[in-house]
Design an enzyme around this catalytic site. Structure first.
Site, short mmCIF file in Angstrom:
data_model
loop_
_atom_site.label_atom_id
_atom_site.label_comp_id
_atom_site.label_asym_id
_atom_site.label_seq_id
_atom_site.Cartn_x
_atom_site.Cartn_y
_atom_site.Cartn_z
N GLU A 157 42.70 28.13 43.07
CA GLU A 157 43.09 27.64 41.75
C GLU A 157 43.89 28.68 40.96
O GLU A 157 44.43 28.36 39.91
CB GLU A 157 41.87 27.16 40.96
CG GLU A 157 40.81 28.20 40.63
CD GLU A 157 39.73 28.31 41.69
OE1 GLU A 157 40.02 28.06 42.88
OE2 GLU A 157 38.59 28.67 41.33
N LYS A 181 36.25 40.86 42.34
CA LYS A 181 37.62 40.61 41.88
C LYS A 181 38.57 40.39 43.05
O LYS A 181 39.57 39.69 42.92
CB LYS A 181 38.12 41.80 41.04
CG LYS A 181 37.44 41.93 39.70
CD LYS A 181 37.99 40.93 38.69
CE LYS A 181 37.26 41.04 37.36
NZ LYS A 181 37.42 39.83 36.54
N GLU A 214 37.21 28.73 21.92
CA GLU A 214 36.36 27.73 22.58
C GLU A 214 34.95 27.76 21.99
O GLU A 214 34.33 26.72 21.75
CB GLU A 214 36.33 28.04 24.08
CG GLU A 214 35.78 26.90 24.92
CD GLU A 214 35.66 27.28 26.39
OE1 GLU A 214 36.20 28.32 26.80
OE2 GLU A 214 35.00 26.52 27.11
N GLU A 258 38.37 32.51 24.56
CA GLU A 258 36.94 32.26 24.62
C GLU A 258 36.36 32.11 23.21
O GLU A 258 35.49 31.27 22.97
CB GLU A 258 36.26 33.43 25.36
CG GLU A 258 34.95 33.04 26.03
CD GLU A 258 34.47 34.15 26.97
OE1 GLU A 258 34.96 34.18 28.11
OE2 GLU A 258 33.64 34.96 26.55
N CYS A 278 33.88 36.00 32.33
CA CYS A 278 34.78 37.09 32.74
C CYS A 278 34.43 37.65 34.10
O CYS A 278 35.27 38.26 34.76
CB CYS A 278 34.70 38.26 31.77
SG CYS A 278 34.81 37.80 30.09
N CYS A 337 30.47 46.26 33.99
CA CYS A 337 31.50 46.68 34.96
C CYS A 337 31.46 48.19 35.24
O CYS A 337 31.85 48.62 36.32
CB CYS A 337 32.88 46.33 34.46
SG CYS A 337 33.02 44.62 33.95
N SER A 367 32.10 29.10 29.57
CA SER A 367 33.44 28.98 29.01
C SER A 367 34.42 28.69 30.14
O SER A 367 34.23 29.16 31.27
CB SER A 367 33.80 30.29 28.32
OG SER A 367 35.19 30.37 28.14
N GLU A 409 38.18 36.93 43.87
CA GLU A 409 38.73 36.09 42.80
C GLU A 409 40.25 35.92 42.95
O GLU A 409 40.78 34.82 42.75
CB GLU A 409 38.40 36.71 41.43
CG GLU A 409 38.69 35.78 40.26
CD GLU A 409 38.48 36.44 38.91
OE1 GLU A 409 38.76 37.64 38.78
OE2 GLU A 409 38.03 35.75 37.99
#
Lengths: 158, 587
Positions: free
Chosen positions: B380, B372, B290, B287, B313, B517, B333, B375
């Protein structure tokens, strides 16, 4: 997205109604009231359109629509049948009458027959207690009915 | 102007409070704990639900005919309040009994048992029978999403989830629908949550007082995998877990339990215990690179490049912008979240090094988060149907599993993570608190951009609990402007500004959950006490301060990973394994 695609002119009219109320979320009930007149009911897509215009979640609009008995999400039939469940009609047997309408039409309260001809609802007193039990179909009042009359009325309208 | 101070009497104790204080808060000040149920006010954050609808908190106010709800009644000068008279106690008990009369008697098998607010009240009010029978709400929808389980039979209509989803997160997935006995809380048009704008942030679960909203539990699946001799089961632990897991075993909030957590995971039978912090360091490499790339191109006059760069994130945040800002999918990002970077590297580099075939390797993550779970399931992040991270369990699930395996957590020795995927710097640890990702990025970006060593690695300006924070960092004459938002409602404000061309930032960090978090939907329940969140954040900064290495690019195993395998940040291989793309999911 709902399967019903709103016609362009309806979209324009809904947008116009929202504009007239300043796209103000506080005007939601008034906007829904006017929007329901356009098609006789409030399809999902129309509610999403209004939610987008007012910048509020669709869940909020749907919450209001399902809270108030006046709002409906099903298209009314060609002949909207409303059975009075007011006190006078109730004590003179409107409950049995309603059951008979349900049985003959094969639908529940709040539903419409698949052919789109009849829809069934309840209402509270039309001020014709002398004719109890009373049923309204469209603008016409039918009074002093017995359960057996349900089938006759439906057949006469078919 | 300072508010006027007023004095009142509660249960024979005098208390002085600023005008405008509620009886509930005034009583709390002198240690009188009036019970509440619908009310929640996580002080210092934006999480509030104050409908005054349940009437559990009623008190007697002298001179007032009816009982008053303590949560919504403001104190006045000379007021005399009684919080535990016979009348008050009876009224509260009846209210609780009425709520229980329409609540399933499933405490023995309810996932919320032991931490249910309604159950606690029933115990506290000494309810020993159910005096009210009769009308019950019609059976409600049950739904199992990848992250959240919804069992609306248990809902008590406190509307906490609705407030959090609409006012705090501005997601608008949940709302009350219909009326009377048919009322329920549901997405628009009574659809499934999986068909709604839900981001799976899990804040509704974090505030639900009962078992109506809970996490999707994977502990049984994990027990089976751990018992399978054919499988190599490895685990990664998110930064925020170590700062909260101790609470489930009676340790005070803010206890750093890193060593005991590692020991417990070994006891449970994981073959290797690794750290998501390693992947957090890796995230900063990608990141950060980038960010530098976009920044350099922007400063070089490239009109194509879009700023600010947004962090990626947080999976709930990713879901949020995919649903609500599909016109801005090119701004965040492309770096995957640490969880996914870990899975990707574990099932390629590490698997190759150790010679374990992908299909025999199970990667489990311990996360403070419910999003999560979703996720892990995203297509993908799978190779030939095999997910990079097999599944994710929450801090709460881990605690249950530790208890189930007869492990005395507090008596465990402190143990260290396995290498190489357990190596991390302080920068990786602070990912768990709001502002931490930005601070970690600044430590690396500063050195890479200026080529000079960074003296003080503590960027105090980006720390704290304010909903939106801004800071400028001097990069050798160039003023880098960064923003931080936590809570999706705050994120929405920043995004609306960007959408309308009012942007003052080069980079923005966004976390869906208040506090970051550490306040995630999978953490031990805070039960409305915000000091718990502050203590957890402090614990992470303490762990960071105690580390020798505090900059991600100094992590020796990260260097090894690039030398042996990836080449350099944003190389073709890194793009393939560590970056992703986003989808338009607007309804």
């Amino acid at each position: 997205m709902s399967e019903i695609k709103l016609p362009c002119d309806i979209i324009g009219k809904v947008n116009a109604i929202c504009s007239e109320h300043g796209d103000d979320p506080k005007e939601l009930i008034n906007i829904l009231h006017e929007a329901q007149h356009l098609m006789g009911y409030l399809p999902e897509e129309m509610q999403r359109l209004i939610a987008g215009r007012l910048g509020i979640p669709a869940s909020k609009v749907y919450g209001v629509v399902t809270f108030y008995a006046f709002f409906t999400m099903t298209a009314k039939g060609k002949y909207p049948i409303s059975v009075c469940m007011g006190t006078a009609c109730y004590v003179r047997g409107s409950e049995k009458l309603l059951e008979e309408f349900k049985r003959v039409l094969g639908i529940n309260v709040g539903e419409t027959t698949p052919d789109g001809k009849f829809s069934l609802d309840c209402l509270r007193c039309v001020g014709a207690c002398g004719l109890a039990p009373v049923v309204m179909i469209g603008d016409k009042v039918y009074g002093r009915l017995q359960p057996v009359d349900a089938r006759h009325i439906i057949e006469s309208l078919e | 102007m300072e508010p006027r101070q007023i004095t009142l009497q509660i249960d024979h104790h005098f208390v002085t409070v600023p005008e405008g204080t509620t009886i509930l808060d005034a009583a709390q000040k002198i240690g009188i704990d009036i019970p509440t149920l619908c009310h929640i006010d996580l002080k210092g954050t934006c999480i509030r639900n104050t409908p005054a609808s349940c009437r559990i908190c009623v008190v007697e106010v002298e001179g007032r005919k009816n009982l008053a709800p303590a949560c919504a009644t403001k104190c006045s000068d000379g007021m005399v309040v009684r919080t535990s008279t016979l009348r008050v106690m009876n009224a509260r008990k009846v209210v609780a009994e009425l709520i229980l009369s329409d609540h399933p008697n499933e405490c023995l098998t309810c996932p919320k048992a032991g931490s249910c607010d309604l159950q606690s009240l029933a115990l506290r009010f000494n309810i020993r029978e159910m005096p009210f029978n009769g009308g019950e709400l019609s059976p409600r929808k049950r739904e199992y999403t990848a992250s959240i389980v919804r069992n609306m039979d248990k809902c008590i209509f406190c509307r906490r989830c609705e407030s959090v989803c609409n006012e705090v997160q501005t997601v608008g997935a949940l709302g009350a629908i219909r009326r009377g006995f048919n009322t329920t809380i549901a997405p628009a048009f009574d659809k499934m949550m999986s068909e709604s704008e839900c981001t799976y942030c899990g804040q509704c679960v974090a505030v639900c007082p009962v078992g109506a909203l809970t996490e999707r539990d994977h502990t049984n699946r994990l027990v089976e995998d751990l018992a399978d001799p054919e499988k190599t089961v490895i685990v990664q632990t998110a930064p925020a877990v170590r700062a909260a897991i101790g609470e489930e075993f009676g340790l005070p909030a803010g206890t750093l339990a890193t060593g005991k957590m590692v020991a417990a995971l070994r006891e449970l039978g994981f073959d290797y215990v690794f750290d998501t912090d390693f992947a957090a360091d890796l995230t900063i490499m990608e990141e950060g690179a980038e960010m530098l790339d976009r920044l350099t191109r922007y400063l070089g006059g490239d009109k194509e490049v879009r700023l600010p760069i947004l962090t990626s994130c947080c999976p709930a945040w990713v879901n949020f912008f995919e649903h609500q800002f599909p016109d801005m999918l090119d701004i965040p990002s492309t770096a995957r979240s640490p969880q996914q970077m870990f899975g990707s590297i574990a099932k390629t580099w590490w698997a190759e090094k150790t010679g374990i075939p992908r299909e025999k390797l199970v990667v489990v993550s311990i996360m403070p988060c419910l999003a999560k779970k979703y996720e892990c399931d995203r297509d993908e992040f799978k190779t030939g149907g095999n997910p990079d991270v097999d599944y994710s369990i929450t801090t709460r699930e881990l605690a249950r599993l530790i208890k189930r395996a007869n492990i005395s957590f507090t008596l465990l020795p402190d143990m260290e993570f396995d290498m190489p995927l357990g190596a991390s710097t302080g920068a990786g640890v602070i990912f768990g608190a709001t502002g931490g990702v930005m601070e970690a990025a600044l430590r690396t970006v500063y050195e890479l951009y200026t080529g000079k060593p960074l003296g003080n690695v503590n960027f105090q300006a980006v720390r704290g609990m304010a909903g939106v924070r801004r800071a400028s960092v001097d990069l050798d004459g160039f003023e880098l402007k960064v923003g931080i938002a936590h809570g999706l409602g705050n994120a929405r404000h920043l995004l609306e500004d960007i959408r309308h061309g009012r942007n003052e930032y080069h980079a923005i960090e966004i976390m869906a959950c208040p506090g970051g978090c550490i306040g995630g939907g999978g953490q031990p329940l805070h039960h409305g006490h915000s000091e718990v969140l502050y203590a957890r954040a402090n614990a992470l900064y303490k762990e960071d301060a105690g580390k020798t290495l505090r900059k991600s690019h100094e992590n020796p195993y990260i260097k090894m990973l690039y030398q042996e395998f990836l080449g350099k940040p944003m190389s073709e291989k890194a793009e393939q394994l560590l970056h992703t793309h986003y989808f338009n999911k607007s309804c």
